[in-house]
Design a protein around this motif. Structure first.
Motif, mmCIF file in Angstrom:
data_model
loop_
_atom_site.group_PDB
_atom_site.id
_atom_site.type_symbol
_atom_site.label_atom_id
_atom_site.label_comp_id
_atom_site.label_asym_id
_atom_site.label_seq_id
_atom_site.Cartn_x
_atom_site.Cartn_y
_atom_site.Cartn_z
ATOM 1 N N ASN A 92 0.831 -1.205 0.000
ATOM 2 C CA ASN A 92 0.000 0.000 0.000
ATOM 3 C C ASN A 92 0.863 1.252 0.000
ATOM 4 N N SER A 95 2.262 1.839 -3.397
ATOM 5 C CA SER A 95 1.199 2.330 -4.283
ATOM 6 C C SER A 95 0.923 3.805 -4.034
ATOM 7 N N HIS A 302 -9.564 -8.630 0.420
ATOM 8 C CA HIS A 302 -9.265 -7.833 1.612
ATOM 9 C C HIS A 302 -9.970 -8.347 2.872
ATOM 10 N N CYS A 311 -9.745 -4.280 -1.897
ATOM 11 C CA CYS A 311 -9.184 -5.168 -2.922
ATOM 12 C C CYS A 311 -10.148 -6.334 -3.119
ATOM 13 N N ARG A 357 -3.887 -0.968 -6.921
ATOM 14 C CA ARG A 357 -4.203 -1.920 -5.854
ATOM 15 C C ARG A 357 -3.491 -3.255 -6.024
#
Length: 500
Positions: A92, A95, A302, A311, A357
């Motif tokens: 994360n 990203s 997720h 996700c 993602r």
């Protein structure tokens, strides 16, 4: 803030996160705050001038953490798991650091292609039919949506558009508005609230069909509903089958529902939000028997697969159905043309923009490997079975229905009122967090194995808290029951005579 300050700020934040996980068992799972606590604690207006990052960290510790429900506490047993792992946090972070908006290939080639790669990896690991994968010779493929709620709505909108195109092909003069008003969607009365909400958002009547005694929607019930609605001039359009219902983790039989949908030319969407992750373990794939009949399939990675929200992995047999529904062209969106099968993901979702993602999914798959994820899921299921054994050993309780995946539903034999009192008391003490459900018209308490770090000792801790509170509510129940007044032997004899 320059890069040096960023390094200091970020390192301080990472230390907070690591310390949080190291000490998560020391915190009550529910916060001791009242509504409005944070609104009253923070200034009414945004700061006019820049502030020091150390002050942000200080306020986070003093104001934010005290008002947080600790979803990853090993004493959190509500809802279903939400994914978390250090590997996902790093994915994360990478990203967010890149900050790309990957709506097309050119807008970020790596964003698009890593999603194709990871969705192919994941589809194979779950045992999905090859036709759902981007690497197949057909038009199928996978896309990361924000949530199962979003995937269900996407499926409904695509089904609506596809049905309308099919009917217009047969009769170009049909009234589109009249046809749309006749379209009907179907699901189980055990569906997640988001499925019913998809009908509201997509302007389609959503019928909740009665499930069987085990919480499953059966093929004969669906076929009957189709026939009744067709007789009234309605048009069956969309069916949502659930693999792992929210209430009791029941599995709709796709092998019954699929042929009914295929014969009627009705889109079948599979909502496997929680339990779908378990199909990475081959021993559970029998529960999705009949998946080959589905048009779309969704799993919230997720939830149970150690990846952070958001996700949600959605696969479709035919990606062209998405493109035909959502493709809106603008000159500034023109992209590179290629003979390689690469999707333009802006046509596969409702928003235009999309985050990178796939990076957190890629990080988790690399760091844990398939076997590490299987071990995590099998451990949760084993701990749920262990908890069920503890409950069954106490004659005051009933476990119903049979435990499924990481969920155990239980209730007190004395009835709904005292079971609800038990849950209310436990919630008020904030040391455990569970929520209620319903099974065969009985009020039940749902106990879910959620935390990544949960152990057998944590389950023992939760069970001991439940037992202690049960002793209290059962004692109170005995003392509050109306006492039958004592009668003498003459009154007793008179009552016996009257009863004759």
């Amino acid at each position: 803030m320059d890069s040096q300050e960023f390094r200091e700020f970020a390192k301080a934040a990472i230390d907070i996160i690591a310390d949080y996980w190291d000490n998560i068992r020391t915190r009550d799972v529910l916060p001791s705050v009242e509504p409005g606590y944070l609104i009253n604690a923070l200034p009414e207006d945004a700061p006019e001038h820049p502030e020091e990052w150390k002050d942000v960290i200080k306020d986070f510790n003093e104001h934010i953490l005290p008002g947080t429900t600790h979803w990853h506490s090993p004493r959190f047993h509500a809802f279903y798991p939400t994914g978390n792992s250090f590997a996902s946090i790093v994915g994360n972070l990478l990203s967010d650091g890149l900050g790309v908006i990957g709506f097309s290939w050119m807008s970020s080639p790596a964003c698009t292609e890593l999603e194709v790669v990871t969705m192919n990896w994941l589809g194979k690991l779950l045992g999905l039919p090859e036709e759902f994968l981007n690497c197949s010779s057909g038009p199928g493929g996978g896309v990361i949506q924000g949530s199962a709620s979003e995937a269900t709505l996407v499926g409904l909108l695509v089904a609506k558009e596809k049905t309308l195109r099919r009917l217009k092909k047969n009769d170009p003069n049909i009234d589109e508005d009249l046809i749309k008003a006749k379209l009907v969607a179907y699901t189980s009365d055990q569906c997640n609230s988001s499925v019913e909400k998809a009908g509201v958002l997509g302007s389609m009547k959503m019928k909740l069909l009665k499930s069987d005694a085990d919480g499953r929607l059966r093929g004969d019930m669906l076929k009957k509903a189709f026939e009744e609605d067709k007789a009234q001039g309605l048009i069956p359009c969309y069916v949502v089958a659930t693999l792992g219902t929210t209430g009791t983790c029941a599995f709709d039989p796709l092998y019954e529902l699929g042929p009914v949908c295929n014969e009627a030319n009705v889109w079948l969407h599979v909502d496997a939000a929680y339990a779908g992750s378990a199909f990475i373990c081959p021993e559970y794939r029998e529960l999705m028997r009949g998946v080959e009949y589905a048009d779309s399939f969704d799993v919230n990675i997720h939830k149970w697969m150690l990846v952070h929200f958001d996700c949600s992995a959605m696969w479709l047999k035919n990606g062209h159905d998405l493109i035909n529904t959502f493709d809106v062209q603008r000159i500034y969106l023109d992209d590179i043309k290629t003979t390689i099968k690469i999707p333009d993901f802006r046509h596969w979702q409702m928003p235009l923009g999309r985050r990178f993602r796939a990076l957190k999914l890629w990080s988790v798959l690399r760091i844990y490997g398939a076997e590490g994820i299987r071990r995590h899921i099998r451990n949760h299921i084993s701990l749920a079975q262990y908890f069920a054994t503890l409950v069954r050993a106490d004659e005051r309780f009933v476990v119903e229905p049979e435990p499924s995946m990481g969920l155990v539903c239980f209730r007190l034999k004395h009835g709904d009122k005292i079971t609800k009192k038990l849950l209310d008391n436990l919630t008020e003490k904030k040391e455990l967090y569970m929520v209620a459900g319903s099974c065969r018209r009985n009020y039940v308490i749902r106990f879910v194995i959620c935390s990544r770090v949960i152990t057998k000792e944590d389950v023992d801790y939760s069970w001991n808290k439940i037992k202690v509170e049960t002793d209290i509510v059962c004692s109170e129940e005995i003392h509050t029951k109306p006492q039958i007044p004592a009668i003498n032997h003459i009154q007793a004899a008179t009552l016996c005579e009257k009863s004759k």
